[in-house]
Design an enzyme around this catalytic site. Structure first.
Site, mmCIF file in Angstrom:
data_model
loop_
_atom_site.group_PDB
_atom_site.id
_atom_site.type_symbol
_atom_site.label_atom_id
_atom_site.label_comp_id
_atom_site.label_asym_id
_atom_site.label_seq_id
_atom_site.Cartn_x
_atom_site.Cartn_y
_atom_site.Cartn_z
ATOM 1 C CG HIS A 58 4.083 17.555 -5.045
ATOM 2 N ND1 HIS A 58 3.660 17.577 -6.414
ATOM 3 C CD2 HIS A 58 4.304 15.878 -4.841
ATOM 4 C CE1 HIS A 58 4.273 16.304 -6.961
ATOM 5 N NE2 HIS A 58 4.706 15.604 -5.995
ATOM 6 C CG ASP A 168 4.743 12.369 -8.436
ATOM 7 O OD1 ASP A 168 4.715 12.912 -8.234
ATOM 8 O OD2 ASP A 168 5.750 13.028 -9.347
ATOM 9 C CD GLU A 196 7.795 16.764 -5.560
ATOM 10 O OE1 GLU A 196 8.982 15.558 -4.815
ATOM 11 O OE2 GLU A 196 7.777 16.792 -6.898
ATOM 12 C CD GLU A 197 7.626 17.052 -9.904
ATOM 13 O OE1 GLU A 197 8.223 16.216 -9.410
ATOM 14 O OE2 GLU A 197 6.247 15.843 -9.328
ATOM 15 C CG HIS A 307 9.093 13.415 -14.130
ATOM 16 N ND1 HIS A 307 9.787 13.744 -13.014
ATOM 17 C CD2 HIS A 307 7.508 12.894 -12.631
ATOM 18 C CE1 HIS A 307 9.461 14.116 -12.203
ATOM 19 N NE2 HIS A 307 8.194 13.727 -11.638
#
Length: 332
Positions: A58, A168, A196-197, A307
């Protein structure tokens, strides 16, 4: 350097354009077909025989979105993706395509009551300060709905480690780009998904259209190999190789595919580990549940402090993930 460019690019959920353009330019000469769907996903096809295989990464990163203006010229905001409220105060950010700098402000501890010190931090407790003197001045520079990201720059440090933002899943994007530069017999789709997140939204659309038999998500995953964390709570460890998942919040991964990937790793002396946690979720869950479903697996690069404004990973882990996936796909 490709990985550095990918990590430094701004691309929170719903605003992946800068990352998308980088990827398109990098892969255009290595695929038979390349299209961007209405959602903004990149679907790159290398034609072949046998099973239809999607390898997914992603493009989006966690970030924020501007939701309002305060009278003093500061900004109200909310999260795009899962960012721990505790890590946001005093962080430097940039806003929108013009990359207007700002700082996330919070009442200093000296002025907080004992009750305020005990309670958790919420977004309503914070603001983004861009150095403006009034609401009117801020409105001339920034509009509602502008995206906000951490501007942390990629860099190397220590023994083979890297630090930066958006690991990520720009690490997954990097690995997938390198995968597409090789040749395979299987019918391979490299899919770079959006959003995606905030719920694997892009992957549902892409998977519905491609209808794969096998889906493999490439991720940057949680890692807690820290001194104050018991070993059994460390989901993965930096430097121990790509992590092959057992299950997570949205998926139970296919045993046969996982075992095949492990056999390839052992045959080629590629370091690997099993992901010892079931927290979180990723695009594999969307691939699993689209149309008639698909057999799925997730292979991830361990990533400390995920994150947040800065993460840490191992260059060797990234390269081993690339080697493992290329060798596995060549067996299909």
């Amino acid at each position: 350097m490709l990985l550095e460019s990918l990590c430094n690019a701004a691309g929170p959920s719903g605003y992946e354009g800068e990352v998308r353009e980088l990827i398109k330019k990098e892969i255009i000469n290595y695929v038979d077909e390349l299209k961007v769907d209405k959602m903004g996903n990149i679907i790159a096809h290398k034609k072949g025989k046998g099973p239809k295989v999607v390898v997914d990464a992603h493009m989006d990163e966690v970030g924020f979105i501007i939701t309002g203006f305060n009278e003093d010229g500061t900004l109200r905001f909310q999260a795009l993706g899962g960012i721990n409220n505790k890590i946001i105060p005093s962080k430097v950010v940039t806003i929108g395509e013009d990359k207007i700098p700002g700082v996330i402000g919070l009442k200093p501890i000296h002025l907080q009551s004992s009750e305020e010190r005990k309670k958790g931090i919420s977004y309503s407790d914070c603001c983004i300060d861009i150095g403006s003197n009034s609401k009117e001045e801020t409105k001339e520079l920034i509009k509602l709905g502008e995206y906000v990201v951490f501007p942390t720059e990629y860099g190397t440090f220590g023994h083979g480690l890297i630090k930066g933002k958006a690991f990520d899943d720009r690490m997954g994007c990097y690995v997938l780009i390198e995968i597409l530069k090789e040749s395979y017999d299987c019918d391979l789709y490299g899919v770079f998904n959006v959003q995606e997140e905030i719920g694997e939204r892009g992957a549902f659309v892409a998977s519905y259209n491609v209808k794969p038999d096998i889906g493999i998500a490439l991720e940057g995953t949680i890692c807690a190999d820290m001194p104050n964390i018991p070993p059994h709570l460390s989901a993965t460890e930096v430097g121990k190789g790509p992590a092959i998942s057992i299950m997570d919040r949205t998926s139970i991964f296919n045993d046969d595919i996982a075992e095949d990937i492990i056999k390839v790793a052992e045959k080629n002396n590629i370091s690997f580990q099993r992901r010892r946690a079931i927290a979180g979720g990723n695009d594999a869950g969307a691939i699993h549940m689209s149309n008639d479903g698909a057999k799925i697996a997730t292979v991830s690069v361990p990533c400390r402090y995920i994150h947040s404004s800065v993460s840490v990973a191992s260059i060797e882990d990234i390269e081993n993930t690339k080697k493992l996936m290329i060798e596995y796909l060549k067996t299909l």
